[in-house]
Motif scaffolding. Structure first.
Motif, mmCIF file in Angstrom:
data_model
loop_
_atom_site.group_PDB
_atom_site.id
_atom_site.type_symbol
_atom_site.label_atom_id
_atom_site.label_comp_id
_atom_site.label_asym_id
_atom_site.label_seq_id
_atom_site.Cartn_x
_atom_site.Cartn_y
_atom_site.Cartn_z
ATOM 1 N N ILE A 135 0.911 -1.100 -0.068
ATOM 2 C CA ILE A 135 0.012 0.020 0.009
ATOM 3 C C ILE A 135 0.824 1.168 0.041
ATOM 4 C CG2 ILE A 135 -1.507 1.289 1.523
ATOM 5 C CD1 ILE A 135 -2.869 -1.272 2.251
ATOM 6 N N THR A 136 1.927 1.311 0.772
ATOM 7 C CA THR A 136 2.826 2.434 0.869
ATOM 8 C C THR A 136 3.501 2.679 -0.373
ATOM 9 O OG1 THR A 136 2.916 2.097 3.391
ATOM 10 C CG2 THR A 136 4.370 3.614 2.444
ATOM 11 N N ARG A 137 4.008 1.524 -0.958
ATOM 12 C CA ARG A 137 4.795 1.473 -2.194
ATOM 13 C C ARG A 137 3.993 2.231 -3.224
ATOM 14 N NH1 ARG A 137 6.043 -4.011 -3.164
ATOM 15 N NH2 ARG A 137 7.527 -3.665 -1.442
ATOM 16 N N TRP A 138 2.281 1.738 -3.255
ATOM 17 C CA TRP A 138 1.687 2.549 -4.220
ATOM 18 C C TRP A 138 1.543 4.141 -3.729
ATOM 19 C CZ3 TRP A 138 -3.086 4.755 -3.024
ATOM 20 C CH2 TRP A 138 -3.849 5.065 -4.140
ATOM 21 N N LEU A 139 1.383 4.361 -2.580
ATOM 22 C CA LEU A 139 1.293 5.931 -2.039
ATOM 23 C C LEU A 139 2.402 6.482 -2.475
ATOM 24 C CD1 LEU A 139 -0.314 5.304 1.295
ATOM 25 C CD2 LEU A 139 -1.243 6.916 -0.393
ATOM 26 N N LEU A 140 3.656 6.062 -2.209
ATOM 27 C CA LEU A 140 4.804 6.695 -2.679
ATOM 28 C C LEU A 140 4.851 6.706 -4.190
ATOM 29 C CD1 LEU A 140 7.351 4.708 -0.430
ATOM 30 C CD2 LEU A 140 7.099 7.070 -0.526
ATOM 31 N N ARG A 141 4.509 5.864 -5.076
ATOM 32 C CA ARG A 141 4.483 6.380 -6.344
ATOM 33 C C ARG A 141 3.460 7.460 -6.773
ATOM 34 N NH1 ARG A 141 3.074 1.381 -8.973
ATOM 35 N NH2 ARG A 141 3.537 0.087 -7.154
ATOM 36 N N GLU A 142 2.108 6.929 -6.317
ATOM 37 C CA GLU A 142 1.176 7.953 -6.370
ATOM 38 C C GLU A 142 1.413 9.453 -6.016
ATOM 39 O OE1 GLU A 142 -1.811 7.347 -8.018
ATOM 40 O OE2 GLU A 142 -3.025 9.270 -7.314
ATOM 41 N N THR A 143 1.848 9.629 -4.857
ATOM 42 C CA THR A 143 1.974 11.150 -4.478
ATOM 43 C C THR A 143 3.492 11.669 -5.082
ATOM 44 O OG1 THR A 143 3.266 10.393 -2.470
ATOM 45 C CG2 THR A 143 1.067 10.559 -2.362
ATOM 46 N N THR A 144 4.269 10.983 -5.371
ATOM 47 C CA THR A 144 5.468 11.616 -5.827
ATOM 48 C C THR A 144 5.210 12.024 -7.364
ATOM 49 O OG1 THR A 144 6.434 9.488 -6.367
ATOM 50 C CG2 THR A 144 7.404 10.663 -4.539
ATOM 51 N N ARG A 145 4.329 11.120 -7.884
ATOM 52 C CA ARG A 145 3.894 11.603 -9.465
ATOM 53 C C ARG A 145 3.095 12.696 -9.292
ATOM 54 N NH1 ARG A 145 -0.640 11.135 -11.860
ATOM 55 N NH2 ARG A 145 -1.697 9.855 -10.353
ATOM 56 N N ARG A 146 1.936 12.890 -8.460
ATOM 57 C CA ARG A 146 1.283 13.939 -8.153
ATOM 58 C C ARG A 146 2.141 15.389 -7.893
ATOM 59 N NH1 ARG A 146 -3.842 14.138 -9.762
ATOM 60 N NH2 ARG A 146 -4.627 12.330 -8.338
ATOM 61 N N ALA A 147 2.881 15.137 -7.076
ATOM 62 C CA ALA A 147 3.820 16.532 -6.677
ATOM 63 C C ALA A 147 4.674 16.788 -7.910
ATOM 64 C CB ALA A 147 4.748 15.991 -5.477
ATOM 65 N N ALA A 148 4.973 15.791 -8.520
ATOM 66 C CA ALA A 148 5.786 16.372 -9.980
ATOM 67 C C ALA A 148 4.939 17.190 -10.881
ATOM 68 C CB ALA A 148 6.717 15.044 -10.304
ATOM 69 N N GLU A 149 3.860 16.386 -10.984
ATOM 70 C CA GLU A 149 2.823 17.039 -11.869
ATOM 71 C C GLU A 149 2.438 18.292 -11.584
ATOM 72 O OE1 GLU A 149 -0.664 14.314 -12.418
ATOM 73 O OE2 GLU A 149 -1.785 16.117 -11.756
ATOM 74 N N TRP A 150 2.273 18.523 -10.150
ATOM 75 C CA TRP A 150 1.740 19.963 -9.657
ATOM 76 C C TRP A 150 2.950 20.845 -10.092
ATOM 77 C CZ3 TRP A 150 -0.419 18.087 -4.341
ATOM 78 C CH2 TRP A 150 -1.585 17.736 -4.492
ATOM 79 N N ALA A 151 4.200 20.607 -9.604
ATOM 80 C CA ALA A 151 5.325 21.134 -9.727
ATOM 81 C C ALA A 151 5.731 21.823 -11.184
ATOM 82 C CB ALA A 151 6.802 20.447 -9.300
ATOM 83 N N ALA A 152 5.397 20.783 -12.258
ATOM 84 C CA ALA A 152 5.630 21.348 -13.471
ATOM 85 C C ALA A 152 4.243 22.273 -13.806
ATOM 86 C CB ALA A 152 5.354 19.818 -14.343
ATOM 87 N N ASP A 153 3.313 22.263 -13.118
ATOM 88 C CA ASP A 153 2.458 23.261 -13.317
ATOM 89 C C ASP A 153 2.342 24.447 -12.768
ATOM 90 O OD1 ASP A 153 -0.036 23.686 -14.847
ATOM 91 O OD2 ASP A 153 -1.276 22.687 -13.315
ATOM 92 N N GLY A 154 3.650 24.486 -12.011
ATOM 93 C CA GLY A 154 3.867 25.735 -11.281
ATOM 94 C C GLY A 154 3.403 25.974 -9.903
ATOM 95 N N MET A 155 3.170 24.606 -9.346
ATOM 96 C CA MET A 155 2.475 24.655 -7.997
ATOM 97 C C MET A 155 3.562 23.641 -7.225
ATOM 98 S SD MET A 155 -1.232 23.614 -6.352
ATOM 99 C CE MET A 155 -1.295 22.166 -6.381
ATOM 100 N N ALA A 156 4.631 24.072 -6.807
ATOM 101 C CA ALA A 156 5.616 23.387 -6.142
ATOM 102 C C ALA A 156 5.369 23.263 -4.706
ATOM 103 C CB ALA A 156 7.033 23.575 -6.383
ATOM 104 N N LEU A 157 4.944 21.942 -4.206
ATOM 105 C CA LEU A 157 4.550 21.585 -2.607
ATOM 106 C C LEU A 157 5.723 20.504 -2.319
ATOM 107 C CD1 LEU A 157 0.737 22.028 -3.213
ATOM 108 C CD2 LEU A 157 2.350 23.662 -2.148
ATOM 109 N N ARG A 158 5.746 20.543 -1.005
ATOM 110 C CA ARG A 158 6.570 19.502 -0.381
ATOM 111 C C ARG A 158 5.596 18.455 -0.096
ATOM 112 N NH1 ARG A 158 10.885 22.053 3.019
ATOM 113 N NH2 ARG A 158 11.902 21.905 0.734
ATOM 114 N N MET A 159 5.758 17.132 -0.441
ATOM 115 C CA MET A 159 4.859 15.891 -0.097
ATOM 116 C C MET A 159 5.484 15.310 1.069
ATOM 117 S SD MET A 159 2.134 14.462 -1.157
ATOM 118 C CE MET A 159 2.015 14.992 -3.045
ATOM 119 N N SER A 160 4.490 15.127 2.233
ATOM 120 C CA SER A 160 4.682 14.280 3.181
ATOM 121 C C SER A 160 3.967 12.954 3.012
ATOM 122 C CB SER A 160 4.236 15.153 4.546
ATOM 123 O OG SER A 160 5.245 16.032 4.630
#
Ligand code: C2E
Ligand code: CA
Ligand code: CA
Ligand code: CA
Length: 279
Positions: A89-114
């Protein structure tokens, strides 16, 4: 300025004693099968107390159960811990959340992901690899990822914890100690570890409020003072009222999180929220 997020409220499903055994079996069986596709991640803003700007988000998992609705992690994570399913579950979460944060950053919304990491995963061999893979696949800079560990998961085996933390630190990943104030770990031991952030449990904020009549949050101020000395950033959790906010500001906390500042919400809503609230 947080919008009410009634639609995103989770259910704390509490089965009767007789139902409980059946529920555990259902969770154990389903999480091994298709239910992992029914997991969703909500994101709660973490706000800087000096500027009011959003600094990052904490990823919080929910189960969109087909019959029971949106279930809180408390209803299924303890079973997942026992069965070991917490690791995939956490492995999936790590992939999902880092992908999301990278997508947001590319879109000008860089946020630190915990991301919350359980004791079981922290002591497993796979954590380091899981983190490395997630960072590589997403392209998220390592310092944009924060792993939240509880006091107890580092206290169980301090030597091993130190090794694990050293490896993660070499990647550039940040580490936060979660729920500080709920355990009884040795402060000396805790602060000898390479941690960047201390998250102060909401029970301490609530306690500080209760004794604040004469002596305003002295304990809180002492903890924050200690983190300052050690170069650790502090996050106050569970800010529900303007009084809580005033208290943690006075104590000198760096960051805060809570319903007053923003509820956990789905990714698209968080995107909107940042646009509306953070102009
Ligand atoms: P936590 O890591 O301490 O997360 C904060 C919890 O406090 C969240 O509950 C959040 O919704 C809630 N919260 C936020 N603001 C407030 C507030 O102002 N007042 C109050 N009373 N509560 C607030 P949630 O989402 O139900 O998660 C509960 C716990 O489940 C988390 O506590 C964490 O220990 C665990 N958890 C959640 N998601 C994950 C995950 O992805 N992996 C792991 N291993 N554990 C998770
Ligand atoms: Ca946490
Ligand atoms: Ca916490
Ligand atoms: Ca907790």
């Amino acid at each position: 300025a947080a919008k009410s997020s009634g639609r995103d409220r989770v259910h704390l499903f509490s089965p009767s004693l007789r139902e409980a055994a059946r529920w555990r079996l259902e969770v154990a069986t389903k999480l091994r099968g298709d239910a992992i596709d029914q997991l969703v991640v909500h994101y709660q803003p973490v706000v800087r107390l000096d500027t009011g700007q959003i600094e990052g988000v904490e990823a919080l998992v929910r189960w969109q159960h087909p019959e029971r609705g949106l279930l809180s992690p408390d209803t299924f994570l303890s079973v997942a811990e026992e069965t070991g399913q917490i690791i995939p579950i956490t492995r999936w979460l790590l992939r999902e959340t880092t992908r999301r944060a990278a997508e947001w950053a590319a879109d000008g919304m860089a946020l630190r992901m915990s991301v919350n990491v359980s004791a079981r995963h922290f002591s497993a061999e796979t954590l380091v690899r899981d983190v490395r893979v997630a960072l590589q696949q997403s392209g998220l800079p390592a310092d944009q990822l924060v792993l939240e560990l509880t006091e107890t998961s580092v206290a169980e085996d301090p030597t091993r914890a130190e090794d694990q933390l050293a490896v993660l630190r070499r990647f550039g990943v940040r580490v936060a100690i979660d729920d500080f104030g709920t355990g009884w770990s040795s402060l000396a031991q805790l602060f000898s570890l390479p941690i960047g952030t201390l998250k102060i449990d909401r029970s301490l904020i609530a306690a500080a409020e209760r004794v604040s009549v004469g002596d305003t949050g002295a304990v809180l101020a002492a903890i924050v003072g200690l983190t300052r000395t050690l170069g650790i950033r502090s996050v106050a959790e569970g800010i529900e009222t303007p009084e809580h906010l005033r208290l943690v500001r006075e104590a000198g906390c760096d960051l805060a999180q809570g319903w007053l500042l923003g509820h956990p919400m789905p990714a698209d809503r968080l995107r909107e929220w940042v646009r509306e609230v953070q102009r």
